[in-house]
Design a protein around this motif. Structure first.
Motif, PDB file in Angstrom:
ATOM      1  N   LEU A  71      -6.557 -14.757  15.477  1.00 19.75           N
ATOM      2  CA  LEU A  71      -5.152 -14.926  15.852  1.00 19.75           C
ATOM      3  C   LEU A  71      -4.833 -13.929  16.962  1.00 19.75           C
ATOM      4  O   LEU A  71      -4.411 -12.802  16.696  1.00 19.75           O
ATOM      5  CB  LEU A  71      -4.256 -14.693  14.623  1.00 19.75           C
ATOM      6  N   PRO A  72      -5.047 -14.330  18.233  1.00 20.35           N
ATOM      7  CA  PRO A  72      -4.905 -13.400  19.357  1.00 20.35           C
ATOM      8  C   PRO A  72      -3.496 -12.857  19.589  1.00 20.35           C
ATOM      9  O   PRO A  72      -3.343 -11.764  20.122  1.00 20.35           O
ATOM     10  CB  PRO A  72      -5.358 -14.208  20.571  1.00 20.35           C
ATOM     11  N   ALA A  73      -2.468 -13.594  19.200  1.00 17.23           N
ATOM     12  CA  ALA A  73      -1.097 -13.163  19.468  1.00 17.23           C
ATOM     13  C   ALA A  73      -0.212 -13.473  18.260  1.00 17.23           C
ATOM     14  O   ALA A  73      -0.564 -14.290  17.411  1.00 17.23           O
ATOM     15  CB  ALA A  73      -0.545 -13.882  20.709  1.00 17.23           C
ATOM     16  N   THR A  74       0.949 -12.831  18.215  1.00 18.71           N
ATOM     17  CA  THR A  74       1.898 -13.071  17.130  1.00 18.71           C
ATOM     18  C   THR A  74       2.228 -14.550  16.999  1.00 18.71           C
ATOM     19  O   THR A  74       2.333 -15.075  15.887  1.00 18.71           O
ATOM     20  CB  THR A  74       3.189 -12.253  17.375  1.00 18.71           C
ATOM     21  N   GLU A  75       2.363 -15.239  18.122  1.00 21.72           N
ATOM     22  CA  GLU A  75       2.671 -16.675  18.104  1.00 21.72           C
ATOM     23  C   GLU A  75       1.578 -17.455  17.381  1.00 21.72           C
ATOM     24  O   GLU A  75       1.855 -18.451  16.701  1.00 21.72           O
ATOM     25  CB  GLU A  75       2.849 -17.216  19.526  1.00 21.72           C
ATOM     26  N   ASP A  76       0.329 -17.026  17.516  1.00 22.29           N
ATOM     27  CA  ASP A  76      -0.782 -17.691  16.825  1.00 22.29           C
ATOM     28  C   ASP A  76      -0.692 -17.467  15.317  1.00 22.29           C
ATOM     29  O   ASP A  76      -0.992 -18.357  14.527  1.00 22.29           O
ATOM     30  CB  ASP A  76      -2.127 -17.179  17.351  1.00 22.29           C
ATOM     31  N   THR A  77      -0.285 -16.269  14.927  1.00 20.76           N
ATOM     32  CA  THR A  77      -0.116 -15.963  13.504  1.00 20.76           C
ATOM     33  C   THR A  77       0.988 -16.826  12.911  1.00 20.76           C
ATOM     34  O   THR A  77       0.842 -17.389  11.825  1.00 20.76           O
ATOM     35  CB  THR A  77       0.193 -14.463  13.308  1.00 20.76           C
ATOM     36  N   GLU A  78       2.090 -16.957  13.634  1.00 16.08           N
ATOM     37  CA  GLU A  78       3.190 -17.801  13.168  1.00 16.08           C
ATOM     38  C   GLU A  78       2.774 -19.268  13.100  1.00 16.08           C
ATOM     39  O   GLU A  78       3.116 -19.973  12.139  1.00 16.08           O
ATOM     40  CB  GLU A  78       4.415 -17.613  14.046  1.00 16.08           C
ATOM     41  N   LYS A  81       1.498  -9.643   8.399  1.00 14.94           N
ATOM     42  CA  LYS A  81       1.979 -10.287   7.180  1.00 14.94           C
ATOM     43  C   LYS A  81       3.367 -10.904   7.367  1.00 14.94           C
ATOM     44  O   LYS A  81       3.596 -12.046   6.972  1.00 14.94           O
ATOM     45  CB  LYS A  81       1.982  -9.294   6.013  1.00 14.94           C
ATOM     46  N   THR A  82       4.281 -10.162   7.964  1.00 11.08           N
ATOM     47  CA  THR A  82       5.641 -10.688   8.151  1.00 11.08           C
ATOM     48  C   THR A  82       5.645 -11.821   9.173  1.00 11.08           C
ATOM     49  O   THR A  82       6.364 -12.813   9.000  1.00 11.08           O
ATOM     50  CB  THR A  82       6.611  -9.560   8.547  1.00 11.08           C
ATOM     51  N   ALA A  83       4.843 -11.727  10.217  1.00 13.92           N
ATOM     52  CA  ALA A  83       4.745 -12.826  11.193  1.00 13.92           C
ATOM     53  C   ALA A  83       4.219 -14.086  10.508  1.00 13.92           C
ATOM     54  O   ALA A  83       4.698 -15.194  10.770  1.00 13.92           O
ATOM     55  CB  ALA A  83       3.833 -12.434  12.357  1.00 13.92           C
ATOM     56  N   LEU A  84       3.254 -13.928   9.618  1.00 16.94           N
ATOM     57  CA  LEU A  84       2.734 -15.083   8.885  1.00 16.94           C
ATOM     58  C   LEU A  84       3.803 -15.662   7.969  1.00 16.94           C
ATOM     59  O   LEU A  84       3.971 -16.887   7.889  1.00 16.94           O
ATOM     60  CB  LEU A  84       1.484 -14.693   8.090  1.00 16.94           C
ATOM     61  N   ALA A  85       4.568 -14.789   7.303  1.00 15.31           N
ATOM     62  CA  ALA A  85       5.669 -15.263   6.452  1.00 15.31           C
ATOM     63  C   ALA A  85       6.703 -16.023   7.278  1.00 15.31           C
ATOM     64  O   ALA A  85       7.234 -17.048   6.832  1.00 15.31           O
ATOM     65  CB  ALA A  85       6.319 -14.090   5.725  1.00 15.31           C
ATOM     66  N   SER A 130      12.679 -11.718   8.105  1.00 10.11           N
ATOM     67  CA  SER A 130      12.250 -10.390   8.528  1.00 10.11           C
ATOM     68  C   SER A 130      11.666  -9.701   7.298  1.00 10.11           C
ATOM     69  O   SER A 130      11.795 -10.187   6.179  1.00 10.11           O
ATOM     70  CB  SER A 130      13.420  -9.598   9.105  1.00 10.11           C
ATOM     71  N   SER A 131      11.045  -8.572   7.520  1.00 11.76           N
ATOM     72  CA  SER A 131      10.434  -7.856   6.401  1.00 11.76           C
ATOM     73  C   SER A 131      11.490  -7.464   5.382  1.00 11.76           C
ATOM     74  O   SER A 131      12.482  -6.824   5.728  1.00 11.76           O
ATOM     75  CB  SER A 131       9.710  -6.611   6.906  1.00 11.76           C
ATOM     76  N   ARG A 161      -5.909 -12.944   3.627  1.00  6.71           N
ATOM     77  CA  ARG A 161      -6.252 -11.569   4.005  1.00  6.71           C
ATOM     78  C   ARG A 161      -6.177 -11.460   5.521  1.00  6.71           C
ATOM     79  O   ARG A 161      -6.891 -12.173   6.233  1.00  6.71           O
ATOM     80  CB  ARG A 161      -7.655 -11.212   3.527  1.00  6.71           C
ATOM     81  N   LEU A 162      -5.318 -10.588   5.989  1.00  9.84           N
ATOM     82  CA  LEU A 162      -5.123 -10.366   7.421  1.00  9.84           C
ATOM     83  C   LEU A 162      -5.681  -9.010   7.819  1.00  9.84           C
ATOM     84  O   LEU A 162      -5.509  -8.029   7.097  1.00  9.84           O
ATOM     85  CB  LEU A 162      -3.640 -10.417   7.770  1.00  9.84           C
ATOM     86  N   ARG A 163      -6.326  -8.972   8.966  1.00 10.36           N
ATOM     87  CA  ARG A 163      -6.847  -7.724   9.512  1.00 10.36           C
ATOM     88  C   ARG A 163      -6.502  -7.657  10.993  1.00 10.36           C
ATOM     89  O   ARG A 163      -6.416  -8.686  11.658  1.00 10.36           O
ATOM     90  CB  ARG A 163      -8.373  -7.626   9.340  1.00 10.36           C
ATOM     91  N   ARG A 164      -6.324  -6.458  11.484  1.00  9.68           N
ATOM     92  CA  ARG A 164      -6.045  -6.249  12.904  1.00  9.68           C
ATOM     93  C   ARG A 164      -7.225  -5.511  13.507  1.00  9.68           C
ATOM     94  O   ARG A 164      -7.681  -4.495  12.966  1.00  9.68           O
ATOM     95  CB  ARG A 164      -4.775  -5.426  13.071  1.00  9.68           C
TER      96      ARG A 164
END
Length: 167
Positions: A11-18, A44-48, A62-63, A146-149
């Motif tokens: 997921l290269p960018a926040t938009e990809d996570t969303e 995690k919050t971007a995915l939510a 939001s968180s 499971r998300l990792r950066r």
């Protein structure tokens, strides 16, 4: 506990996570539990937010760190399907996040009980950040993500799959 996680997705960018969250939402219905695992800044919050958009729930996502849980009323679900609410929980402050108490402590379970998440599961998708090892008992199965950066990067990776409590 039976665990079958899918291959890793980048997921290269926040938009990809969303966008990934919107895709996951297609598999979700009222009564489903989603557990998001990952360190601070993993997405995690971007995915939510993406899951909420895919469910079509109302309100800004939001968180919920300082209020612990936030309910989002059902709206019109993109692509049709029955409307479903979402309860977004951040279990970090329940003593299970960084700097908190031990996961699974009596205090943590008492605080979770006070949230009545088992009741929420009847009519909503419940998404829990920082919930791995703590909230799985609420459902016979749950979606674990499971998300990792990546260090020194905004690129995130996700591994996901349905996990059965029965093994």
């Amino acid at each position: 506990m039976g665990e079958s996680l899918h291959a890793v997705i980048e997921l290269p960018a926040t938009e990809d996570t969303e966008a990934f969250g919107r895709r996951l939402a297609r598999e979700l219905d009222a009564g489903d539990l989603v557990v998001l695992d990952g360190p601070l800044g993993a997405g995690k919050t971007a995915l939510a937010r993406g899951i909420a958009a895919g469910l079509g729930v109302q309100g800004r996502v939001s968180s919920p760190t300082f209020i612990i849980a936030r309910e989002h009323r059902a709206g019109e679900r993109p692509g049709g399907g029955p409307p479903v609410a979402m309860v977004h929980v951040d279990a970090y402050r329940l003593g299970i996040g960084a700097g908190g108490g031990a996961a699974g402590s009596d205090r943590t379970f008492d605080e979770l009980d006070a949230l009545d998440l088992d009741t929420d599961l009847a009519g909503a998708v419940v998404v829990v950040e920082w919930g791995e090892g703590v909230v799985e008992h609420l459902a016979d199965r749950h979606l674990l993500v499971r998300l990792r950066r990546e260090p020194e990067s905004d690129v995130r990776t996700a591994q996901w799959g349905w996990v059965s409590a029965r093994g």
